[in-house]
Design a protein around this motif. Structure first.
Motif, PDB file in Angstrom:
ATOM      1  N   GLU A 100      14.860  23.593 -39.696  1.00  0.00           N
ATOM      2  CA  GLU A 100      14.391  22.468 -40.690  1.00  0.00           C
ATOM      3  C   GLU A 100      15.452  21.326 -40.125  1.00  0.00           C
ATOM      4  O   GLU A 100      15.055  20.200 -39.914  1.00  0.00           O
ATOM      5  N   GLU A 101      16.702  21.622 -39.934  1.00  0.00           N
ATOM      6  CA  GLU A 101      17.844  20.694 -39.661  1.00  0.00           C
ATOM      7  C   GLU A 101      17.550  20.372 -38.282  1.00  0.00           C
ATOM      8  O   GLU A 101      17.425  19.134 -37.826  1.00  0.00           O
ATOM      9  N   THR A 102      16.997  21.105 -37.153  1.00  0.00           N
ATOM     10  CA  THR A 102      16.613  20.699 -35.872  1.00  0.00           C
ATOM     11  C   THR A 102      15.274  19.756 -35.983  1.00  0.00           C
ATOM     12  O   THR A 102      15.253  18.882 -35.211  1.00  0.00           O
ATOM     13  N   ASP A 103      14.224  20.059 -36.761  1.00  0.00           N
ATOM     14  CA  ASP A 103      13.005  19.371 -36.941  1.00  0.00           C
ATOM     15  C   ASP A 103      13.354  17.843 -37.403  1.00  0.00           C
ATOM     16  O   ASP A 103      13.193  16.761 -36.900  1.00  0.00           O
ATOM     17  N   THR A 104      14.338  17.806 -38.405  1.00  0.00           N
ATOM     18  CA  THR A 104      14.846  16.575 -38.996  1.00  0.00           C
ATOM     19  C   THR A 104      15.524  15.772 -37.892  1.00  0.00           C
ATOM     20  O   THR A 104      15.345  14.760 -37.797  1.00  0.00           O
ATOM     21  N   THR A 105      16.454  16.466 -37.107  1.00  0.00           N
ATOM     22  CA  THR A 105      17.099  15.819 -36.231  1.00  0.00           C
ATOM     23  C   THR A 105      16.237  15.353 -34.829  1.00  0.00           C
ATOM     24  O   THR A 105      16.635  14.196 -34.328  1.00  0.00           O
ATOM     25  N   GLU A 106      15.365  16.130 -34.774  1.00  0.00           N
ATOM     26  CA  GLU A 106      14.347  15.554 -33.662  1.00  0.00           C
ATOM     27  C   GLU A 106      13.491  14.574 -34.054  1.00  0.00           C
ATOM     28  O   GLU A 106      13.098  13.629 -33.437  1.00  0.00           O
ATOM     29  N   GLU A 107      13.110  14.358 -35.378  1.00  0.00           N
ATOM     30  CA  GLU A 107      12.401  13.201 -35.950  1.00  0.00           C
ATOM     31  C   GLU A 107      13.266  12.157 -35.926  1.00  0.00           C
ATOM     32  O   GLU A 107      12.723  11.014 -35.766  1.00  0.00           O
ATOM     33  N   LEU A 108      14.630  12.193 -36.477  1.00  0.00           N
ATOM     34  CA  LEU A 108      15.407  10.761 -36.079  1.00  0.00           C
ATOM     35  C   LEU A 108      15.578  10.350 -34.760  1.00  0.00           C
ATOM     36  O   LEU A 108      15.790  11.237 -33.787  1.00  0.00           O
ATOM     37  N   SER A 109      15.539   9.208 -34.601  1.00  0.00           N
ATOM     38  CA  SER A 109      15.713   8.536 -33.186  1.00  0.00           C
ATOM     39  C   SER A 109      16.310   7.226 -33.387  1.00  0.00           C
ATOM     40  O   SER A 109      15.952   6.387 -34.608  1.00  0.00           O
ATOM     41  N   LEU A 110      16.896   6.701 -32.271  1.00  0.00           N
ATOM     42  CA  LEU A 110      17.258   5.458 -32.161  1.00  0.00           C
ATOM     43  C   LEU A 110      16.259   4.668 -31.480  1.00  0.00           C
ATOM     44  O   LEU A 110      16.387   3.269 -31.613  1.00  0.00           O
ATOM     45  N   ASP A 111      15.282   5.147 -31.143  1.00  0.00           N
ATOM     46  CA  ASP A 111      13.932   4.430 -30.662  1.00  0.00           C
ATOM     47  C   ASP A 111      12.966   4.160 -31.485  1.00  0.00           C
ATOM     48  O   ASP A 111      11.904   3.557 -31.096  1.00  0.00           O
ATOM     49  N   LYS A 112      13.123   4.654 -32.785  1.00  0.00           N
ATOM     50  CA  LYS A 112      11.934   4.486 -33.644  1.00  0.00           C
ATOM     51  C   LYS A 112      12.486   4.672 -34.930  1.00  0.00           C
ATOM     52  O   LYS A 112      13.540   4.979 -35.096  1.00  0.00           O
ATOM     53  N   GLY A 113      11.438   4.386 -35.937  1.00  0.00           N
ATOM     54  CA  GLY A 113      11.931   4.746 -37.387  1.00  0.00           C
ATOM     55  C   GLY A 113      12.508   3.302 -37.845  1.00  0.00           C
ATOM     56  O   GLY A 113      12.794   2.369 -37.149  1.00  0.00           O
ATOM     57  N   THR A 114      13.049   3.446 -39.289  1.00  0.00           N
ATOM     58  CA  THR A 114      13.820   2.335 -39.911  1.00  0.00           C
ATOM     59  C   THR A 114      15.128   2.282 -39.402  1.00  0.00           C
ATOM     60  O   THR A 114      15.798   3.281 -39.023  1.00  0.00           O
ATOM     61  N   ILE A 115      16.002   1.303 -39.834  1.00  0.00           N
ATOM     62  CA  ILE A 115      17.278   1.192 -39.777  1.00  0.00           C
ATOM     63  C   ILE A 115      18.042   2.323 -40.377  1.00  0.00           C
ATOM     64  O   ILE A 115      19.034   2.893 -39.985  1.00  0.00           O
ATOM     65  N   ASP A 116      17.417   2.405 -41.645  1.00  0.00           N
ATOM     66  CA  ASP A 116      18.137   3.456 -42.298  1.00  0.00           C
ATOM     67  C   ASP A 116      18.036   4.936 -41.803  1.00  0.00           C
ATOM     68  O   ASP A 116      19.187   5.562 -41.569  1.00  0.00           O
TER      69      ASP A 116
ATOM     70  N   LEU B  91      22.247   0.937 -31.844  1.00  0.00           N
ATOM     71  CA  LEU B  91      21.816   0.623 -33.239  1.00  0.00           C
ATOM     72  C   LEU B  91      22.025  -0.857 -33.395  1.00  0.00           C
ATOM     73  O   LEU B  91      21.403  -1.422 -34.146  1.00  0.00           O
ATOM     74  N   ARG B  92      23.125  -1.448 -32.840  1.00  0.00           N
ATOM     75  CA  ARG B  92      23.423  -2.758 -33.079  1.00  0.00           C
ATOM     76  C   ARG B  92      22.263  -3.780 -32.464  1.00  0.00           C
ATOM     77  O   ARG B  92      21.876  -4.530 -33.174  1.00  0.00           O
ATOM     78  N   LYS B  93      21.806  -3.259 -31.355  1.00  0.00           N
ATOM     79  CA  LYS B  93      20.685  -4.297 -30.824  1.00  0.00           C
ATOM     80  C   LYS B  93      19.313  -3.897 -31.700  1.00  0.00           C
ATOM     81  O   LYS B  93      18.568  -4.907 -31.839  1.00  0.00           O
ATOM     82  N   ASN B  94      19.126  -2.535 -32.124  1.00  0.00           N
ATOM     83  CA  ASN B  94      17.873  -2.575 -33.038  1.00  0.00           C
ATOM     84  C   ASN B  94      18.233  -3.303 -34.456  1.00  0.00           C
ATOM     85  O   ASN B  94      17.195  -3.950 -35.044  1.00  0.00           O
ATOM     86  N   VAL B  95      19.450  -3.186 -34.866  1.00  0.00           N
ATOM     87  CA  VAL B  95      19.847  -4.193 -36.091  1.00  0.00           C
ATOM     88  C   VAL B  95      19.403  -5.563 -36.040  1.00  0.00           C
ATOM     89  O   VAL B  95      18.697  -6.363 -36.743  1.00  0.00           O
ATOM     90  N   MET B  96      19.791  -6.161 -34.749  1.00  0.00           N
ATOM     91  CA  MET B  96      19.870  -7.689 -34.455  1.00  0.00           C
ATOM     92  C   MET B  96      18.129  -7.888 -34.268  1.00  0.00           C
ATOM     93  O   MET B  96      17.884  -8.804 -34.641  1.00  0.00           O
ATOM     94  N   ASP B  97      17.588  -6.940 -33.422  1.00  0.00           N
ATOM     95  CA  ASP B  97      15.928  -7.108 -33.396  1.00  0.00           C
ATOM     96  C   ASP B  97      15.473  -7.213 -34.725  1.00  0.00           C
ATOM     97  O   ASP B  97      14.669  -8.000 -35.001  1.00  0.00           O
ATOM     98  N   THR B  98      15.709  -6.346 -35.720  1.00  0.00           N
ATOM     99  CA  THR B  98      15.036  -6.443 -36.814  1.00  0.00           C
ATOM    100  C   THR B  98      15.489  -7.476 -37.674  1.00  0.00           C
ATOM    101  O   THR B  98      14.540  -8.235 -38.376  1.00  0.00           O
ATOM    102  N   LEU B  99      16.771  -8.132 -37.603  1.00  0.00           N
ATOM    103  CA  LEU B  99      17.136  -9.175 -38.382  1.00  0.00           C
ATOM    104  C   LEU B  99      16.256 -10.395 -37.710  1.00  0.00           C
ATOM    105  O   LEU B  99      15.863 -11.103 -38.509  1.00  0.00           O
TER     106      LEU B  99
END
Length: 207
Positions: free
Chosen positions: A23-39, A70-78
């Motif tokens: 489950e931890e591996t699946d969760t880690t694999e689902e999390l990414s800096l290329d997709k998903g929310t900032i949170d 992450l900073r770039k993603n935050v700035m893009d989102t802003l």
């Protein structure tokens, strides 16, 4: 028997640990800096960060490339948020302008309707709009005044005609009296002339 129970317990614990690790591996694999929310991207940073203790304090170690991403993603989102905010403000301004225009047209329509209603309930008199009641009062006053003037004219005409007839009658009577007086005067003159002539003749005969 005890060995079997111990084996089953070990297998259960191993299965549970493998499930949690999966489950931890699946969760880690689902999390990414290329997709998903900032949170979720922050969660990814937390999952991928290392830690160590120094001077009794715990520190998290994060890769610079991950922080930059992450900073770039935050700035893009802003920036996207600011862009959407500007678009929403423009849309709201457009709607407000449309509402203002519609209110102005509604006011013009209301004024036109009021003007039409006033014109419908009014009449033009000497270039001025007056109510039908006032117009009818003025109209009938004029008609009444003209009728009174006509009746007065008829009365004066008849009276004048009567006076004229009376004057003609009086003139005829005066003329008749004058003719009678002239005739009598002529007769007296002729009579006196004859008497004078008779006296002259008598006087001549007496000589």
């Amino acid at each position: 028997m005890k060995g079997l129970k111990t084996l089953l317990l070990l297998l259960t614990l191993l299965s549970f640990n493998l499930h949690n690790a999966q489950e931890e591996t699946d969760t880690t694999e689902e999390l990414s800096l290329d997709k998903g929310t900032i949170d979720s991207q922050f969660d990814y940073i937390y999952k991928k960060s290392g830690n160590y203790r120094a001077d009794g304090k715990r520190y998290e170690v994060v890769r610079i490339i991950s922080l930059d991403k992450l900073r770039k993603n935050v700035m893009d989102t802003l920036n996207m948020t600011y862009k959407k905010e500007a678009e929403l403000k423009a849309t709201i301004s457009g709607h407000e302008a449309t509402i203002s225009s519609l209110n102005q047209k509604l006011e013009e329509t209301t004024n036109n309707l009021t003007s039409v209603s006033e014109e419908k309930d009014s009449m033009s008199f000497l270039g001025m709009l007056v109510s039908k009641t006032t117009y009818n009062f003025i109209l009938w006053s004029i008609i009444g005044s003209l009728l009174l003037l006509f009746l007065l004219f008829v009365y004066k005409f008849r009276r004048s005609n009567t006076l004229t007839q009376e004057a003609k009658t009086a003139l005829a009577e005066v003329e008749a009296e004058y003719e009678d007086h002239r005739r009598r005067a002529l007769e007296r003159e002729q009579k006196i002339s004859r008497q004078l002539q008779d006296e002259i003749n008598k006087y001549k005969k007496s000589k």
